[in-house]
Design an enzyme around this catalytic site. Structure first.
Site, short mmCIF file in Angstrom:
data_model
loop_
_atom_site.label_atom_id
_atom_site.label_comp_id
_atom_site.label_asym_id
_atom_site.label_seq_id
_atom_site.Cartn_x
_atom_site.Cartn_y
_atom_site.Cartn_z
N HIS A 15 10.86 -9.43 -0.53
CA HIS A 15 10.88 -8.05 0.01
C HIS A 15 12.31 -7.59 0.29
CE1 HIS A 15 6.55 -7.41 0.62
NE2 HIS A 15 6.53 -8.73 0.68
N GLU A 32 13.18 -4.71 1.16
CA GLU A 32 13.18 -3.64 2.17
C GLU A 32 13.24 -4.15 3.61
OE1 GLU A 32 10.71 -4.69 0.37
OE2 GLU A 32 8.74 -4.42 1.26
N CYS A 56 6.77 -7.75 -4.67
CA CYS A 56 5.70 -8.67 -4.27
C CYS A 56 4.43 -8.42 -5.09
CB CYS A 56 5.45 -8.55 -2.76
SG CYS A 56 4.55 -9.94 -2.10
#
Ligand code: XMP
Length: 520
Positions: free
Chosen positions: A176, A178, A87
């Site tokens: 993202h 994660e 990001c």
């Protein structure tokens, strides 16, 4: 030398994203040690640890065009170590390497589809039919590709959604990987750490156990250590780990404040004194706490009184044990990370948290904090590895001030008795229905109001019992758990039918924010 200094690692540079800790946890789950460092604190650093084998740049609320020069050590990008920007990290790589980043006409928040344009080591096994659903949270986008980079994937509002410089092993991703909403996001992290950084697994509970035990022995030598045991997960793991490492040189002090959950003192004594044969001083200070809390209804005063009393008692008993040099504490990694998330720092200002670990510095004892590089889920795995049973390890968090902050208004023996029973019925039902482990924290509270009821044709005028059950990642944000009607009915009936003094049960349906998890 610290164990952590000997391990190859991934360095995560935090630019203030609320997901930075999640990146670290995902990497550690994959069996690789990693550390988080704030982008500001490394700005002027000259030398970097030789053990850094990969760098992840996190997301964050900054933007690269308004904040003229974001504080960061730009030399990190010249070290010839693989870099993955996520990001904002993706945008900073793009800008520094000669590309352009602009505010986007259309923002992308939530789920988005990315399309594969070119194969890459980073995205091996990530796409199905050249597509995947990912989670985006950005208002800016890369508009000009930096020199020597290729586009690996695009989305509707981000034409350069994944980019790579193959020669430099430098990658940027706009979404993202994660967060759990990104389908197969962990594969990207796995490809990065194993295929690109070429790391081999070095982080498991059994590695940690061996190394922590030997570290504690080195630090402590022949001195004595004291440990404040609360019965919670962190202090229990510290106590057992130290006992494994230094045996009788450890003494634990356990204070019964009278504000514990039902049967808690028995469980702690049985586990630590009887089963593990750990030196344990049990202090029954029930009456002292109750007398000092008499007529106190202000939440902050309650917290302060309890915190101070606890410290006094601990100091008194610590003095009795001669030649103590160390104090063991259950400090965890999130407590140490310099740049906490926005929600994190807000929370700590809202209530003055009292933790049995937070003992006064003036005691002049050196600290042993064996868990300070671990996350909560790692502490739980370590606990199982060192022989604690699942019941202790999977216990829901319990605040230092205990039941005192679960009964707004004055505290009395009668209220404590009601509360202990109600909480016990609720928790037991959760366990009986296999719900306990699905919930991050649950408890019963007693509201300071009486309401009218009717039982067996008679009017009653009794307390309201509030139930709270939440799901959460780390206690910083939370959502209420959705029970089915049969379960709620059964808990409500058990509480009303078995406990004198309660004639109404309510369920808390607020998330955090705007509410907090505890009532006070
Ligand atoms: P709140 O109520 O702030 O709680 O949303 C977040 C988490 O912290 C726990 N908590 C405490 N833990 N000492 C502690 O050790 C405290 O004073 C304290 N106050 C709240 C709470 O139970 C929840 O898990």
């Amino acid at each position: 030398m610290r164990l952590e200094d000997t391990l190859n690692k991934i360095l995560i540079v935090d630019f203030g994203s609320q997901f930075t800790q999640l990146i670290a946890r995902k990497i550690r789950e994959l069996g690789i040690y990693c550390e988080i460092i704030s982008h500001k604190s490394i700005e002027k650093r000259k030398n970097f640890d030789k053990n850094i084998k990969g760098i992840v740049l996190s997301g964050g609320p900054l933007n690269v065009y308004e904040n003229k020069k974001v504080k960061f050590n730009y030399n990190l990008l010249k070290l010839e170590i693989p870099v993955l920007g996520i990001c904002f990290g993706h945008q900073i790589i793009s800008k520094v390497m000669g590309g352009k980043v602009k505010s986007s006409k259309f923002r992308e928040f939530g789920l988005a589809e990315v399309k594969e344009i070119k194969k890459s080591k980073l995205t091996k096994n990530f796409f199905s039919n050249k597509k995947n659903n990912v989670w985006m949270s950005h208002a800016d986008q890369v508009t000009k590709l930096p020199k020597n980079f290729n586009v690996i994937a695009k989305s509707k509002n981000s034409k350069m959604c994944i980019i790579e410089n193959k020669k430099k092993n430098m990658f940027g991703i706009q979404f993202h990987p994660e967060v759990s909403h990104t389908n197969k996001g962990k594969i990207i992290l796995r490809n990065f750490i194993f295929s690109i950084c070429k790391l081999t697994k070095n982080w498991s509970a059994s590695d940690q156990k061996k190394k922590l035990v030997s570290e504690v022995r080195d630090i402590v030598g022949n001195s004595k250590v004291i440990c404040a045991l609360s019965g919670g997960v962190d202090s229990s793991v510290v106590a057992k780990l130290l006992s494994n490492a230094i045996g009788k040189k450890l003494t634990c002090i356990f204070v019964n404040t009278g504000l514990l959950r039902k049967g808690e003192e028995k469980q702690v004594i049985n586990t630590f004194k009887k089963r593990f044969k750990i030196n344990l001083i049990y202090v029954n200070a029930e009456n002292l706490f109750l007398s000092k809390l008499k007529n106190i209804s202000d939440p902050e005063r309650k917290r302060k009184i309890i915190g101070n009393l606890f410290i006094k008692i601990f100091e008194k008993y610590a003095k009795k044990i001669k030649k103590v040099k160390f104090l063991a504490q259950g400090t965890l990694y999130p407590d140490l990370i310099e740049s906490k998330s926005v929600t994190g720092s807000q929370t700590s200002k809202i209530k003055s948290h009292h933790n049995v670990g937070g003992l006064p510095k003036k005691m002049k004892l050196k600290l042993v904090e064996p868990l300070k590089y671990l996350f909560k889920d790692e502490v739980r795995k370590l606990g199982l590895e060192i022989g604690l049973n699942k019941e202790i390890i999977s216990r829901h968090p319990f605040p230092g001030p205990g039941l005192a902050i679960r009964m707004p208004g004055n505290i009395s023996k009668e209220k404590i008795k009601i509360l202990k029973e109600a909480d016990n019925y609720f928790i037991k039902s959760l366990k009986d229905n296999n719900l306990y482990d699905k919930i991050w924290q649950a408890y019963a509270a007693l509201l300071p109001v009486k309401t009218v009821g009717v039982m067996g044709d008679n009017r009653t005028y009794e307390y309201v019992c509030l139930l709270r059950a939440i799901t959460s990642e780390d206690g910083m944000t939370a959502d209420f758990f959705q029970f089915n009607k049969t379960f709620m009915q059964s808990v409500s009936n058990q509480i009303i039918n078995n406990i004198r003094g309660v004639n109404r049960v309510v369920y808390d349906i607020t998330s955090k924010p705007p509410s907090t998890i505890e009532l006070e």
